[in-house]
Design a protein around this motif. Structure first.
Motif, PDB file in Angstrom:
ATOM      1  N   LYS A 472     -19.819   7.214  -6.947  1.00 34.40           N
ATOM      2  CA  LYS A 472     -19.249   8.686  -7.033  1.00 34.40           C
ATOM      3  C   LYS A 472     -17.945   8.664  -5.900  1.00 34.40           C
ATOM      4  O   LYS A 472     -16.844   8.832  -6.309  1.00 34.40           O
ATOM      5  N   TRP A 473     -18.166   7.675  -5.100  1.00 36.57           N
ATOM      6  CA  TRP A 473     -16.921   7.254  -3.524  1.00 36.57           C
ATOM      7  C   TRP A 473     -16.414   5.792  -4.339  1.00 36.57           C
ATOM      8  O   TRP A 473     -16.338   5.130  -2.742  1.00 36.57           O
ATOM      9  N   ASP A 474     -16.734   5.401  -4.726  1.00 35.47           N
ATOM     10  CA  ASP A 474     -15.487   4.093  -5.010  1.00 35.47           C
ATOM     11  C   ASP A 474     -16.364   2.299  -4.548  1.00 35.47           C
ATOM     12  O   ASP A 474     -17.587   1.901  -5.304  1.00 35.47           O
ATOM     13  N   GLU A 475     -16.675   3.267  -3.242  1.00 37.13           N
ATOM     14  CA  GLU A 475     -17.200   2.216  -2.383  1.00 37.13           C
ATOM     15  C   GLU A 475     -18.497   2.495  -1.719  1.00 37.13           C
ATOM     16  O   GLU A 475     -18.083   3.229  -1.301  1.00 37.13           O
ATOM     17  N   ARG A 476     -19.637   1.148  -1.416  1.00 31.22           N
ATOM     18  CA  ARG A 476     -19.987   2.212  -0.105  1.00 31.22           C
ATOM     19  C   ARG A 476     -20.595   1.196   0.594  1.00 31.22           C
ATOM     20  O   ARG A 476     -20.544  -0.401   0.333  1.00 31.22           O
ATOM     21  N   PRO A 477     -20.726   0.867   2.266  1.00 33.43           N
ATOM     22  CA  PRO A 477     -21.080   0.095   2.860  1.00 33.43           C
ATOM     23  C   PRO A 477     -23.500  -0.481   2.312  1.00 33.43           C
ATOM     24  O   PRO A 477     -23.768   0.467   2.111  1.00 33.43           O
ATOM     25  N   LEU A 478     -22.874  -2.157   1.728  1.00 35.21           N
ATOM     26  CA  LEU A 478     -24.406  -2.408   1.513  1.00 35.21           C
ATOM     27  C   LEU A 478     -24.226  -3.478   2.844  1.00 35.21           C
ATOM     28  O   LEU A 478     -23.102  -4.772   3.073  1.00 35.21           O
ATOM     29  N   LEU A 479     -25.879  -3.642   3.291  1.00 31.95           N
ATOM     30  CA  LEU A 479     -25.396  -4.174   5.012  1.00 31.95           C
ATOM     31  C   LEU A 479     -26.639  -5.518   4.533  1.00 31.95           C
ATOM     32  O   LEU A 479     -27.657  -5.340   3.663  1.00 31.95           O
ATOM     33  N   VAL A 480     -26.467  -6.795   4.840  1.00 32.90           N
ATOM     34  CA  VAL A 480     -26.704  -7.627   4.295  1.00 32.90           C
ATOM     35  C   VAL A 480     -27.146  -8.572   5.280  1.00 32.90           C
ATOM     36  O   VAL A 480     -26.048  -9.051   6.564  1.00 32.90           O
ATOM     37  N   VAL A 481     -28.896  -8.462   5.304  1.00 31.87           N
ATOM     38  CA  VAL A 481     -29.496  -9.113   6.667  1.00 31.87           C
ATOM     39  C   VAL A 481     -30.392 -10.651   6.764  1.00 31.87           C
ATOM     40  O   VAL A 481     -30.836 -10.672   5.495  1.00 31.87           O
ATOM     41  N   VAL A 482     -30.003 -11.356   7.589  1.00 36.10           N
ATOM     42  CA  VAL A 482     -31.115 -12.316   7.729  1.00 36.10           C
ATOM     43  C   VAL A 482     -31.584 -11.697   9.208  1.00 36.10           C
ATOM     44  O   VAL A 482     -30.712 -12.035  10.602  1.00 36.10           O
ATOM     45  N   LYS A 483     -32.802 -11.696   9.215  1.00 35.18           N
ATOM     46  CA  LYS A 483     -33.942 -11.806  10.125  1.00 35.18           C
ATOM     47  C   LYS A 483     -34.342 -13.092  11.183  1.00 35.18           C
ATOM     48  O   LYS A 483     -33.698 -13.991  10.376  1.00 35.18           O
ATOM     49  N   LYS A 484     -34.212 -12.777  12.518  1.00 39.52           N
ATOM     50  CA  LYS A 484     -35.167 -14.010  13.213  1.00 39.52           C
ATOM     51  C   LYS A 484     -36.089 -14.459  12.561  1.00 39.52           C
ATOM     52  O   LYS A 484     -37.055 -13.468  12.615  1.00 39.52           O
ATOM     53  N   PRO A 485     -36.493 -16.030  12.358  1.00 35.11           N
ATOM     54  CA  PRO A 485     -37.259 -16.114  12.727  1.00 35.11           C
ATOM     55  C   PRO A 485     -38.292 -15.507  13.535  1.00 35.11           C
ATOM     56  O   PRO A 485     -38.805 -15.524  14.523  1.00 35.11           O
ATOM     57  N   GLY A 486     -39.536 -15.067  12.641  1.00 35.97           N
ATOM     58  CA  GLY A 486     -40.947 -14.782  13.154  1.00 35.97           C
ATOM     59  C   GLY A 486     -40.850 -13.150  13.689  1.00 35.97           C
ATOM     60  O   GLY A 486     -41.987 -12.476  14.260  1.00 35.97           O
ATOM     61  N   HIS A 487     -39.849 -12.321  13.107  1.00 38.26           N
ATOM     62  CA  HIS A 487     -39.483 -10.988  13.568  1.00 38.26           C
ATOM     63  C   HIS A 487     -39.596  -9.928  11.729  1.00 38.26           C
ATOM     64  O   HIS A 487     -38.974 -10.868  10.870  1.00 38.26           O
TER      65      HIS A 487
END
Ligand code: ADP
Length: 542
Positions: A472-487
């Motif tokens: 519908k909106w062409d593009e939307r934000p996708l969040l790509v995350v690396v977690k801190k070790p142990g979190h």
């Protein structure tokens, strides 16, 4: 009527001459590839640079010949900076993290004649030695004892033999200050890298302006640690501004992990350090894990990518280190803006100061900026109207090395490809790179703010926000995350973390957790690679 003052060309050799005469005893400390700490002085730097310049001349280096390096930050690399440019040659610093095919492309494009390299890059040089077209001499930055017993590099030579083979009776030549001094290529995330040819004049004017109190605030009392590599836009000019101010230099060599950097900062009483956010993340994690504190570090300049406010806060509040957030690019030597306060900001609360510091700062004198709408009109300085950032000034590129055609300038301004706004006090804020902007239903969402907020969550080590396709909106934000070790953190918790911090419709549609985010040769997130990786990603359609 002309003024009646002396005129002398602004030459890089004059910086070295100044450092030798007025700060001769000042120390230069280098962690070497061999692992030890080496100590020298500006006096010895000047003498050895003259010997090297003489050796280069004896080997046939002529004005404007290109001499390449593949080297870490250290005293020998610094000698090459001064000897090559001082004698009229052009120093081409190649990024050793590039693919060997790209190194071959750059050496051929620049027509390098000699390559000086650290022994850590021996396998890389062995790979390219018979493929490069113009390099006639390969010189290892080592002494005889360290030279490899055997190597496939034709006629491999030893740097210390070069230095030992000549005396320091060499007079720096005088020539046009507009002559080329150094060559740096952009990292070429799209298409082939382009060459930026700095002149003696641009380098000196930049050195003067970048040392000013409202820029890096450098002085002879400082002990400077350039963590930003000397192959990345000349370590932001610090090899030059250090000589200009007589500051002590501390070079990290190849040891760029948090522990090594922390130990070097403490042992060598570093007061000022320069680096990109990804490297500083490693340093701060080391401090956190070891409940360690800085005892001498006072200021750091952070740039090359947006510095997350959470990082600024950690440096300032936890460690008492003042953060100067700078912006620039290879084409601009690099620094155009730096974040220093004005007198009126003394009354700001801590949070207001932080908000201002998260912007990329105001211009150094000698350059200027403006933001323009897509149709080209200049946008108002209201801290809100975002458009493409254009720059001009003494240390801004006018055309790429060996580029045909009319060049990149628009009415005398260089278009940066970054999207930014400027506030009424002249503070510039980068909201995105034009190719990273997320276009949702015809409106732009800046990915940098979304990443900065995610980086403020205690479980997040690294975050990238990219455009994902949306029906519908062409593009939307996708969040790509690396977690801190142990979190641990869930998708819902992260999305909830945006509440009240941004307009609701900017909130990313989804979060994916990954083990790592690809980094480019200068330590920046390669969002183009992420976009390819997630090209077919299907966002939840609720
Ligand atoms: P490349 O363009 O190949 O990545 P540069 O090192 O020249 O190589 O990078 C310049 C770019 O880095 C700028 O155009 C901008 O997008 C980004 N950049 C540099 N400093 C900052 C900063 N403080 N905040 C946000 N972006 C930055």
């Amino acid at each position: 009527m002309l003024g009646s003052m002396m005129t002398m060309p602004l030459l890089i050799s004059s910086l070295l001459r100044h450092a030798e005469r007025h700060h001769g005893e000042q120390e230069i400390v280098s962690r070497r590839v061999e692992g030890d700490l080496h100590r020298t002085t500006y006096r010895q730097l000047a003498a050895r640079s003259r010997r090297l310049a003489k050796a280069l001349a004896r080997r046939g280096m002529k004005a404007s010949d290109r001499i390449a390096t593949l080297a870490w930050n250290g005293y020998r690399h610094l000698e090459l900076y001064y000897a090559v440019s001082g004698a009229g040659g052009i120093l081409h610093t190649i990024n050793p993290r590039l693919h060997p095919d790209q190194v071959v492309y750059l050496a051929d494009h620049a027509e390098d004649g000699v390559l000086f390299f650290d022994l850590s890059f021996l396998p890389l040089v062995e790979n390219i030695a018979t493929r490069v077209k113009t390099i006639k001499a390969f010189v290892a930055l080592a002494d005889r004892a360290q030279m490899p017993a055997q190597s496939s590099i034709p006629g491999l030579e030893c740097y210390e033999d070069w230095i030992a083979g000549s005396d320091d009776d060499f007079a720096w030549p005088s020539f046009d200050e507009n002559s080329a001094a150094a060559l740096c290529y952009t990292s070429g995330t799209t298409g082939n890298p382009k060459g930026v040819l700095y002149s003696h004049r641009s380098t000196l004017l930049y050195a003067y302006a970048s040392a000013l109190p409202d820029s890096f605030n450098l002085s002879a009392s400082d002990s400077i640690l350039p963590v930003v590599p000397m192959f990345h836009v000349n370590a932001w000019g610090l090899p030059y501004s250090a000589c200009l101010t007589g500051a002590r230099l501390v070079f990290p060599g190849p040891a760029l992990d948090g522990k090594s950097l922390y130990e070097l900062i403490e042992a060598e009483k570093v007061s000022f350090a320069a680096g990109v956010p990804t490297i500083w993340q490693g340093l701060l994690t080391h401090l956190e894990q070891n409940a360690a504190r800085f005892s001498t570090l006072k200021r750091t300049i952070i740039g090359g990518a947006a510095c997350p406010p959470a990082m600024i806060e950690k440096f300032e509040k936890t460690h008492g280190v003042h953060v100067i957030h700078g912006w620039g690019m290879t084409e601009t030597s690099p620094c155009v803006t730096a974040g220093s306060f004005k007198a009126k900001h003394q009354a700001l609360t801590d949070d207001q100061r932080l908000t201002l510091q998260a912007k990329q700062g105001r211009v150094l004198p000698g350059v200027d900026i403006k933001v323009v709408a897509p149709e080209g009109g200049e946008l108002p300085w209201d801290g809100d109207s975002s458009g493409e950032l254009l720059v001009k000034g003494h240390w801004v590129l006018s055309r790429y090395f060996r580029e045909e055609g009319s060049g990149p300038l628009i009415d005398g301004w260089f278009p940066t490809g970054d999207v930014a706004n400027i506030d009424a006090d002249g503070y510039m804020h980068i909201t995105d790179r034009s190719k990273d902007v997320i276009k949702s239903g015809g409106e732009w969402i800046g990915s940098v703010d979304l990443e900065n907020i995610a980086m403020g969550h205690p479980a997040v080590a690294m975050a990238a926000c990219i455009a994902a396709r949306h029906p519908k909106w062409d593009e939307r934000p996708l969040l790509v995350v690396v977690k801190k070790p142990g979190h641990e953190v869930s998708r819902e918790e992260l999305l909830g973390f945006y509440e009240g911090r941004i307009p609701k419709w900017w909130t990313p549609d989804d979060v994916v957790f990954v083990d790592s985010i690809p980094l480019g040769a200068t330590g920046k997130m390669q969002k183009n690679k992420l976009r390819e990786q997630f090209a077919d990603y299907r966002l939840p359609t609720v």
